[in-house]
Design a protein around this motif. Structure first.
Motif, PDB file in Angstrom:
ATOM      1  N   ASP A  47      74.878  23.644   0.114  1.00  0.00           N
ATOM      2  CA  ASP A  47      74.866  22.538   1.073  1.00  0.00           C
ATOM      3  C   ASP A  47      74.244  21.289   0.461  1.00  0.00           C
ATOM      4  N   GLY A  48      73.187  21.475  -0.360  1.00  0.00           N
ATOM      5  CA  GLY A  48      72.521  20.327  -0.959  1.00  0.00           C
ATOM      6  C   GLY A  48      73.392  19.590  -1.953  1.00  0.00           C
ATOM      7  N   LEU A  49      74.171  20.309  -2.752  1.00  0.00           N
ATOM      8  CA  LEU A  49      75.068  19.660  -3.710  1.00  0.00           C
ATOM      9  C   LEU A  49      76.102  18.805  -2.985  1.00  0.00           C
ATOM     10  N   LYS A  50      76.626  19.304  -1.902  1.00  0.00           N
ATOM     11  CA  LYS A  50      77.616  18.533  -1.150  1.00  0.00           C
ATOM     12  C   LYS A  50      76.985  17.299  -0.521  1.00  0.00           C
ATOM     13  N   GLN A  51      75.781  17.444   0.014  1.00  0.00           N
ATOM     14  CA  GLN A  51      75.094  16.285   0.605  1.00  0.00           C
ATOM     15  C   GLN A  51      74.841  15.215  -0.441  1.00  0.00           C
ATOM     16  N   CYS A  52      74.368  15.619  -1.602  1.00  0.00           N
ATOM     17  CA  CYS A  52      74.081  14.658  -2.665  1.00  0.00           C
ATOM     18  C   CYS A  52      75.347  13.922  -3.093  1.00  0.00           C
ATOM     19  N   ALA A  53      76.450  14.662  -3.247  1.00  0.00           N
ATOM     20  CA  ALA A  53      77.699  14.037  -3.681  1.00  0.00           C
ATOM     21  C   ALA A  53      78.247  13.090  -2.617  1.00  0.00           C
ATOM     22  N   ARG A  54      78.106  13.463  -1.339  1.00  0.00           N
ATOM     23  CA  ARG A  54      78.614  12.603  -0.259  1.00  0.00           C
ATOM     24  C   ARG A  54      77.843  11.305  -0.139  1.00  0.00           C
ATOM     25  N   HIS A  55      76.527  11.346  -0.339  1.00  0.00           N
ATOM     26  CA  HIS A  55      75.676  10.170  -0.144  1.00  0.00           C
ATOM     27  C   HIS A  55      75.410   9.415  -1.441  1.00  0.00           C
ATOM     28  N   ALA A  56      76.102   9.781  -2.510  1.00  0.00           N
ATOM     29  CA  ALA A  56      75.801   9.183  -3.815  1.00  0.00           C
ATOM     30  C   ALA A  56      76.448   7.826  -4.018  1.00  0.00           C
ATOM     31  N   ALA A  57      77.418   7.452  -3.167  1.00  0.00           N
ATOM     32  CA  ALA A  57      78.156   6.208  -3.397  1.00  0.00           C
ATOM     33  C   ALA A  57      77.230   5.001  -3.431  1.00  0.00           C
ATOM     34  N   LEU A  58      76.240   4.973  -2.534  1.00  0.00           N
ATOM     35  CA  LEU A  58      75.314   3.841  -2.476  1.00  0.00           C
ATOM     36  C   LEU A  58      74.490   3.753  -3.755  1.00  0.00           C
ATOM     37  N   TYR A  59      73.958   4.891  -4.208  1.00  0.00           N
ATOM     38  CA  TYR A  59      73.148   4.898  -5.430  1.00  0.00           C
ATOM     39  C   TYR A  59      74.006   4.634  -6.669  1.00  0.00           C
ATOM     40  N   GLN A  60      75.227   5.149  -6.666  1.00  0.00           N
ATOM     41  CA  GLN A  60      76.110   4.943  -7.811  1.00  0.00           C
ATOM     42  C   GLN A  60      76.478   3.469  -7.955  1.00  0.00           C
ATOM     43  N   ALA A  61      76.688   2.788  -6.831  1.00  0.00           N
ATOM     44  CA  ALA A  61      77.000   1.360  -6.882  1.00  0.00           C
ATOM     45  C   ALA A  61      75.843   0.567  -7.490  1.00  0.00           C
ATOM     46  N   VAL A  62      74.615   0.942  -7.127  1.00  0.00           N
ATOM     47  CA  VAL A  62      73.440   0.257  -7.679  1.00  0.00           C
ATOM     48  C   VAL A  62      73.330   0.511  -9.185  1.00  0.00           C
ATOM     49  N   ASP A  63      73.550   1.755  -9.599  1.00  0.00           N
ATOM     50  CA  ASP A  63      73.462   2.075 -11.024  1.00  0.00           C
ATOM     51  C   ASP A  63      74.509   1.318 -11.826  1.00  0.00           C
ATOM     52  N   TYR A 292      84.325  16.352  -5.980  1.00  0.00           N
ATOM     53  CA  TYR A 292      83.707  15.029  -6.172  1.00  0.00           C
ATOM     54  C   TYR A 292      83.738  14.650  -7.650  1.00  0.00           C
ATOM     55  N   PRO A 293      84.928  14.463  -8.220  1.00  0.00           N
ATOM     56  CA  PRO A 293      85.018  14.183  -9.669  1.00  0.00           C
ATOM     57  C   PRO A 293      84.397  12.846 -10.061  1.00  0.00           C
ATOM     58  N   ASP A 294      84.529  11.817  -9.212  1.00  0.00           N
ATOM     59  CA  ASP A 294      83.984  10.498  -9.564  1.00  0.00           C
ATOM     60  C   ASP A 294      82.469  10.553  -9.727  1.00  0.00           C
ATOM     61  N   PHE A 295      81.818  11.278  -8.838  1.00  0.00           N
ATOM     62  CA  PHE A 295      80.364  11.375  -8.897  1.00  0.00           C
ATOM     63  C   PHE A 295      79.909  12.133 -10.145  1.00  0.00           C
ATOM     64  N   PHE A 296      80.465  13.312 -10.365  1.00  0.00           N
ATOM     65  CA  PHE A 296      80.014  14.135 -11.484  1.00  0.00           C
ATOM     66  C   PHE A 296      80.417  13.537 -12.832  1.00  0.00           C
ATOM     67  N   ASN A 297      81.586  12.934 -12.930  1.00  0.00           N
ATOM     68  CA  ASN A 297      82.020  12.361 -14.209  1.00  0.00           C
ATOM     69  C   ASN A 297      81.202  11.132 -14.592  1.00  0.00           C
ATOM     70  N   TYR A 298      80.661  10.432 -13.590  1.00  0.00           N
ATOM     71  CA  TYR A 298      79.865   9.236 -13.902  1.00  0.00           C
ATOM     72  C   TYR A 298      78.474   9.610 -14.415  1.00  0.00           C
ATOM     73  N   TYR A 299      77.837  10.589 -13.812  1.00  0.00           N
ATOM     74  CA  TYR A 299      76.443  10.897 -14.111  1.00  0.00           C
ATOM     75  C   TYR A 299      76.258  11.967 -15.188  1.00  0.00           C
TER      76      TYR A 299
END
Length: 743
Positions: A47-63, A292-299
């Motif tokens: 459940d935590g991995l899915k939550q992190c990937a779903r809410h990562a867009a805001l942090y990814q934009a900042v990075d 969530y390929p965009d999230f994992f491939n970026y980080y």
């Protein structure tokens, strides 16, 4: 604070945890405990991995905004080729690595590069996030960069014993700060608060031992021991959402908190982890990676995202999933999701010993259910710091997130200006064929076809005589037609300045804050109001940093008392009598004892960290509001004057308390000269009376106090003769009379 020795004595030891999580007998109680914790970890990790990937867009934009640079990746190879420092094949290879061949090169039918079309203007990006965050970071970093010690502990008691213990603890943690880079970590944490609105750091106890030779004997020596902090990225952290994350600092909030990362499986073999031969990958983990390929491939490195191939196993081996892949020695370079999860449990209720009170248990899991390490924690599992966060929200917009629209708008303005500049490179030369002879025409064609122009001009030949027949008058034989950029440039930069002005207003910034001169002459009152407003904003921002520092102070103290094995050997900041040192549970280092114990001079104390078990204040006073010692000394000087002027009060106070008063004044003043006054052995604390004088006679009391002041003056003279005072002495701190420090 949890005493690990008491836990061990009640059956909740490290060895007991290893027995439980390595149990293989499915009929034993240990297996049931292991299975229960593994199922709990599995559910929370998935459940935590899915939550992190779903809410990562805001942090990814900042990075991504923070990583953007004004110089583009293609600028370096283009510049090197233009300067002749690399040839065409090497230049082509660099562009192929950047996947930019089609943008800057012309190829033949075989795909070989035959020509380079180098642009003269390239797109730029306005990095507003880095600029504004750096300015706010500088203001906060300045509050703590020159604080020594970095963490200062205040005792709740006003006794000398309490002050001594606080000074010793402050010095010991200062050594820890230097060894583990707390000052650098503090800046990193503050930057994360601006980028992501909060930061979380996780402690772990570290101990480094080396062999040393002393007097011809080789022995193991603890060279470094203390709390090592690990800063977490917000998109790889999840916790018990039933409580606010900020309450983790007071141990009244989330019942569990976890962080995860993807590492190479071979890295785990270098640790003391167990169950490594039982680690398996599952379809649940692979499903999250695929979703969530965009999230994992970026980080993450794509190599670590490769898990072992799944194969079919018997249903009885694992009821969690039928599809799983086991790691072998050939899979050391493949990735594994490593999760560190701390949860608050009662060991007795869980069947782990007889300890009946809540403690923090940290489990390390490889992928989603294989526990490879377990340990009890002596203090908090993590420390939180946030800036302007709403505790009822899962994700809060940060300072950097609010800057993103203005950064994009500024980038668009600059790129719009570049489009006009590119258009201005186009030139149309109108040439009258009636007035220009053929030789000049040929020379003009040669000149415009050369490399003297950024872009090859276009030639237009016309007949002026034919135009005159049509009623069109031509007054120039050669006319250059091109765009006028003056108005466009002024408009673009005017728009940019207006955008930054609006951004400053909405982000509570000012031209004065970023070091820019005011656009007009301002009054002294305006200067004061601007400074006051800026200080108010900085103080508000600093509250989040102080909150984090207070929690870190608590963890450092509790971990030091519980887990330290080496003797404490530190110089005390404030000087104390030998009697006070021994009463606090420490000893004076033998080589520091020179003659009378009341003689002036610094001492080094030695003892066990257990003696630091005391009540301390973990508050923001340690930071920008740290108490000023010279101001406290000034207040004590005024009290001392009141005592001297009242013989009855002085007699009631007693000689010993008067000594303590003057010792404290010198300790707080920061004077180069040290005063340590104490009663000699067998001497009582009653002020002596003149023979035949009436009790509490004012003149006799004054005489005794004058003698006391004379004693202080004599010590000051001795210090000056030894080179500690005189003209070369440091200036007196503000508010402290020079008579108490020296001329």
């Amino acid at each position: 604070m949890v005493d690990l020795e008491i836990l061990d004595a009640n059956g909740a030891s490290q060895r007991r945890l290893m027995e439980i999580f390595t149990a293989t007998d499915r009929t034993s109680e240990d297996w049931k405990i292991r299975e229960r914790f593994e199922k709990l970890v599995t559910d929370r990790v998935n459940d935590g991995l899915k939550q992190c990937a779903r809410h990562a867009a805001l942090y990814q934009a900042v990075d991504m905004a923070w990583d953007s640079t004004p110089i583009q990746k293609e600028s370096i190879p283009l510049l090197l080729y233009a300067q002749g420092k690399i040839d065409l094949p090497k230049f082509a290879g660099r562009l192929k690595e950047l996947d930019l061949v089609d943008d800057y090169c012309k190829t033949n039918e075989k795909g070989e590069i035959i020509e380079v079309d180098m642009p003269k203007l390239v797109d730029v990006r306005l990095n507003l996030v880095r600029s504004y965050v750096t300015r706010r970071m500088a203001a906060q970093s300045a509050r703590f960069a020159n604080l020594y010690p970095y963490f200062r502990y205040e005792p709740r008691s006003t006794s000398n014993v309490g002050k001594l213990r606080a000074d010793v603890l402050s010095q010991r943690v200062e050594i820890m700060s230097d060894q583990y880079g707390y000052r650098h970590l503090g800046d990193q944490c503050a930057r994360d608060m601006f980028l992501y609105s909060h930061t979380v750091v996780v402690p772990s106890w570290d101990r480094d031992v080396q062999w040393r030779k002393k007097n011809g004997v080789i022995d193991a020596v603890v060279t470094r021991e203390g709390v090592d902090w690990r800063k977490l990225h917000p998109c790889r952290t999840f916790w018990d959402r039933s409580a606010a994350l900020a309450q983790i600092n007071t141990d009244t909030g989330p019942g569990w908190i976890a962080d995860w990362d993807i590492v190479r499986f071979g890295a785990l073999r270098k640790t003391d982890y167990f169950n490594l031969d039982k680690v398996e990958s599952s379809s649940a983990i692979q499903g999250v990676l695929d979703s969530y390929p965009d999230f994992f491939n970026y980080y993450f490195d794509p190599a670590t995202l490769s898990l072992p191939s799944a194969f079919l196993r018997g249903a009885g081996s694992n009821d969690r999933s039928l599809q799983s892949g086991a790691y072998t020695t050939t899979d050391d370079d493949k990735g594994v999701v490593l999760t560190r999860m701390a949860m608050r449990i009662v060991p007795k209720d869980e069947g782990i010993g007889e300890y009946p009170y809540p403690v923090w248990l940290r489990l390390t899991a490889a992928n989603d259910n294989t526990i490879v390490h377990a340990e009890f924690l002596p203090s908090l599992p993590a420390c939180y710091g946030g800036i302007n966060e709403h505790d009822d929200r899962l994700v809060n917009p940060s300072f950097a997130v609010e800057l993103l629209p203005y950064q994009d708008a500024g980038t668009n303005i600059l790129n719009h200006l570049l489009l006009h500049m590119k258009a201005s490179l186009f030139q149309l030369w109108a040439i009258d064929t009636d007035s220009v002879d053929e030789k000049i025409k040929v020379e003009l064609k040669k000149a415009t076809n050369g490399s003297n122009y950024f872009q090859q001009p276009q030639l237009l030949f016309y007949s002026a005589s034919k135009l005159r027949e049509l009623g069109i008058t031509v007054d120039q034989s050669i006319k250059v037609i091109k765009a006028d950029l003056k108005a466009e440039i002024n408009a673009a930069f005017g728009q940019l300045l207006q955008l930054l002005s609006v951004c400053d207003r909405l982000m509570v910034m000012s031209q004065n804050e970023i070091g820019q001169a005011a656009p007009r002459e301002i009054s002294a009152r305006e200067v004061t109001e601007i400074a006051s407003t800026t200080d108010t904003v900085y103080s508000f921002i600093g509250n989040g940093i102080d909150e984090l520092r207070a929690a870190m102070k608590r963890v450092c103290y509790e971990s030091l008392v519980v887990q330290s094995t080496a003797k404490i050997l530190v110089p005390v900041v404030g000087q104390y009598t030998t009697k006070t040192v021994k009463k606090a549970g420490f000893e004076v280092l033998l080589e520091d004892e020179e003659g009378d114990s009341a003689a002036p001079g610094p001492v080094t104390v030695i003892g066990s960290a257990k003696a630091l078990d005391y009540e301390y204040v973990f508050s923001s006073r340690d930071g920008a509001e740290r108490a000023s010692n010279p101001q406290a000394a000034q207040i004590l000087v005024q009290l001392a004057q009141m005592v001297v002027s009242s013989p009855a009060l002085a007699e009631k106070l007693g000689l010993e308390r008067l000594f303590d008063l003057y010792n404290e004044i010198f300790r707080l003043s920061g004077a180069a000269f040290d005063l340590r006054m104490e009663l000699k052995e067998g001497e009582d604390g009653v002020l002596p009376q003149q023979p035949g004088a009436a009790p509490q006679q004012g003149g006799d009391i004054a005489t005794v106090l004058q003698g006391l002041l004379a004693r202080i003056s004599a010590l000051e003279d001795a210090a000056r003769q030894a080179g500690l005072g005189g003209d070369g002495a440091p200036p007196a701190p503000a508010g402290v009379p020079a008579a108490l420090i020296g001329p």
